[in-house]
Motif scaffolding. Sequence first.
Motif, mmCIF file in Angstrom:
data_model
loop_
_atom_site.group_PDB
_atom_site.id
_atom_site.type_symbol
_atom_site.label_atom_id
_atom_site.label_comp_id
_atom_site.label_asym_id
_atom_site.label_seq_id
_atom_site.Cartn_x
_atom_site.Cartn_y
_atom_site.Cartn_z
ATOM 1 N N GLU A 134 0.857 -1.456 -0.019
ATOM 2 C CA GLU A 134 -0.111 0.011 -0.091
ATOM 3 C C GLU A 134 0.840 1.185 0.108
ATOM 4 O OE1 GLU A 134 -3.989 0.062 2.201
ATOM 5 O OE2 GLU A 134 -2.577 -1.113 3.511
ATOM 6 N N ASP A 135 0.423 2.088 -0.683
ATOM 7 C CA ASP A 135 1.001 3.593 -0.809
ATOM 8 C C ASP A 135 0.466 4.319 0.321
ATOM 9 O OD1 ASP A 135 -1.140 4.688 -1.686
ATOM 10 O OD2 ASP A 135 -0.340 5.104 -3.819
ATOM 11 N N GLN A 136 1.006 5.517 0.403
ATOM 12 C CA GLN A 136 0.363 6.599 1.331
ATOM 13 C C GLN A 136 -0.815 7.018 1.278
ATOM 14 O OE1 GLN A 136 2.919 7.252 -1.056
ATOM 15 N NE2 GLN A 136 2.611 9.292 -1.934
ATOM 16 N N PHE A 182 15.090 1.779 0.993
ATOM 17 C CA PHE A 182 14.486 1.189 2.414
ATOM 18 C C PHE A 182 15.160 2.373 3.286
ATOM 19 C CE2 PHE A 182 13.917 -2.335 -0.594
ATOM 20 C CZ PHE A 182 12.706 -2.985 -0.151
ATOM 21 N N TYR A 183 14.227 2.531 4.211
ATOM 22 C CA TYR A 183 14.653 3.387 5.222
ATOM 23 C C TYR A 183 14.033 2.816 6.526
ATOM 24 C CZ TYR A 183 10.282 5.814 4.831
ATOM 25 O OH TYR A 183 8.946 6.102 4.619
ATOM 26 N N PRO A 184 14.645 2.939 7.633
ATOM 27 C CA PRO A 184 14.167 2.717 9.093
ATOM 28 C C PRO A 184 12.638 3.003 9.403
ATOM 29 C CG PRO A 184 16.387 3.099 9.236
ATOM 30 C CD PRO A 184 15.945 3.591 7.880
ATOM 31 N N LYS A 185 12.682 4.508 9.410
ATOM 32 C CA LYS A 185 11.563 4.872 10.184
ATOM 33 C C LYS A 185 11.214 6.592 9.876
ATOM 34 C CE LYS A 185 9.362 4.766 14.587
ATOM 35 N NZ LYS A 185 7.998 4.553 13.946
ATOM 36 N N ASP A 186 10.013 6.741 9.527
ATOM 37 C CA ASP A 186 9.216 8.087 9.219
ATOM 38 C C ASP A 186 9.583 9.118 10.199
ATOM 39 O OD1 ASP A 186 8.140 7.433 6.873
ATOM 40 O OD2 ASP A 186 6.252 7.121 7.666
ATOM 41 N N ASN A 187 9.810 10.184 10.101
ATOM 42 C CA ASN A 187 10.094 11.579 10.846
ATOM 43 C C ASN A 187 11.327 11.179 11.965
ATOM 44 O OD1 ASN A 187 8.008 13.022 10.165
ATOM 45 N ND2 ASN A 187 6.568 11.692 10.888
ATOM 46 N N ASP A 216 6.806 1.582 8.371
ATOM 47 C CA ASP A 216 5.608 2.578 8.989
ATOM 48 C C ASP A 216 4.196 2.221 8.193
ATOM 49 O OD1 ASP A 216 7.376 4.222 10.940
ATOM 50 O OD2 ASP A 216 8.410 4.763 9.084
ATOM 51 N N SER A 217 3.417 2.951 8.697
ATOM 52 C CA SER A 217 1.898 2.616 8.420
ATOM 53 C C SER A 217 1.637 3.704 7.357
ATOM 54 C CB SER A 217 0.876 2.972 9.729
ATOM 55 O OG SER A 217 0.806 4.440 9.846
ATOM 56 N N VAL A 218 0.462 3.184 6.602
ATOM 57 C CA VAL A 218 0.116 4.232 5.527
ATOM 58 C C VAL A 218 -0.317 5.243 5.901
ATOM 59 C CG1 VAL A 218 -2.003 4.407 3.939
ATOM 60 C CG2 VAL A 218 -0.763 2.187 4.089
ATOM 61 N N GLU A 219 -0.838 5.581 7.272
ATOM 62 C CA GLU A 219 -1.245 6.817 7.911
ATOM 63 C C GLU A 219 0.027 7.714 8.011
ATOM 64 O OE1 GLU A 219 -2.394 3.970 9.038
ATOM 65 O OE2 GLU A 219 -4.520 4.168 7.994
ATOM 66 N N PHE A 241 6.829 11.574 -4.403
ATOM 67 C CA PHE A 241 6.979 10.322 -5.063
ATOM 68 C C PHE A 241 6.323 9.273 -3.657
ATOM 69 C CE2 PHE A 241 10.700 11.781 -2.687
ATOM 70 C CZ PHE A 241 10.714 10.881 -1.604
ATOM 71 N N LEU A 242 6.154 8.080 -4.293
ATOM 72 C CA LEU A 242 5.498 7.111 -3.452
ATOM 73 C C LEU A 242 6.379 6.627 -2.057
ATOM 74 C CD1 LEU A 242 4.183 4.335 -6.139
ATOM 75 C CD2 LEU A 242 2.686 6.091 -4.939
ATOM 76 N N LEU A 243 5.687 6.383 -1.381
ATOM 77 C CA LEU A 243 6.039 5.746 0.005
ATOM 78 C C LEU A 243 5.281 4.547 0.224
ATOM 79 C CD1 LEU A 243 6.841 8.607 2.684
ATOM 80 C CD2 LEU A 243 8.471 7.502 1.117
#
Length: 150
Positions: A14-16, A35-40, A71-74, A87-89
């Motif tokens: 699922e995208d954002q 690929f990255y570990p964590k949003d924010n 991380d979640s879609v939200e 771009f897509l996350l």
Amino acid sequence: MLHKGEPIPYLRLEDQDGKMVSFSDLVGKPLVIYFYPKDNTKVCTAQACGFRDHYEQFQEAGAEVIGISGDSVESHKKVTNHRKLPFLLLSDPKKEALKAFKVPSALFGLLPGRVTFVIDKVGKVAHTFRADFNADKHIKEALKVLKSLD
């Protein structure tokens, strides 16, 4: 990690916006999948903003940029809106993509690693790059490799 010449796995994530994205539908143009570990978080935000700030160069090279984390879609939606990411996350809460791309862990296995894959038009890995704490190198390396693709 997947190596040069290996095909990317065909997954659906699922995208954002909560839309399902199939990797098989993305083949046909070069891709930069990071690929990255964590949003924010500090380095992850710098990396996302770096890809955003150079997005036009990626587009000029004919490539699409895709970020993936657990991380979640939200959470992705908030980051995309706040940072104005073009771009897509993709959300990978079950670590399906992480495992399929064989992304190694960072910080003694505590976090997912920070790896960028440059994918050619036929869906094969053209280059991989890992630097867990230097987000800027991922952008420079990806652009350099894209320029060398025919």
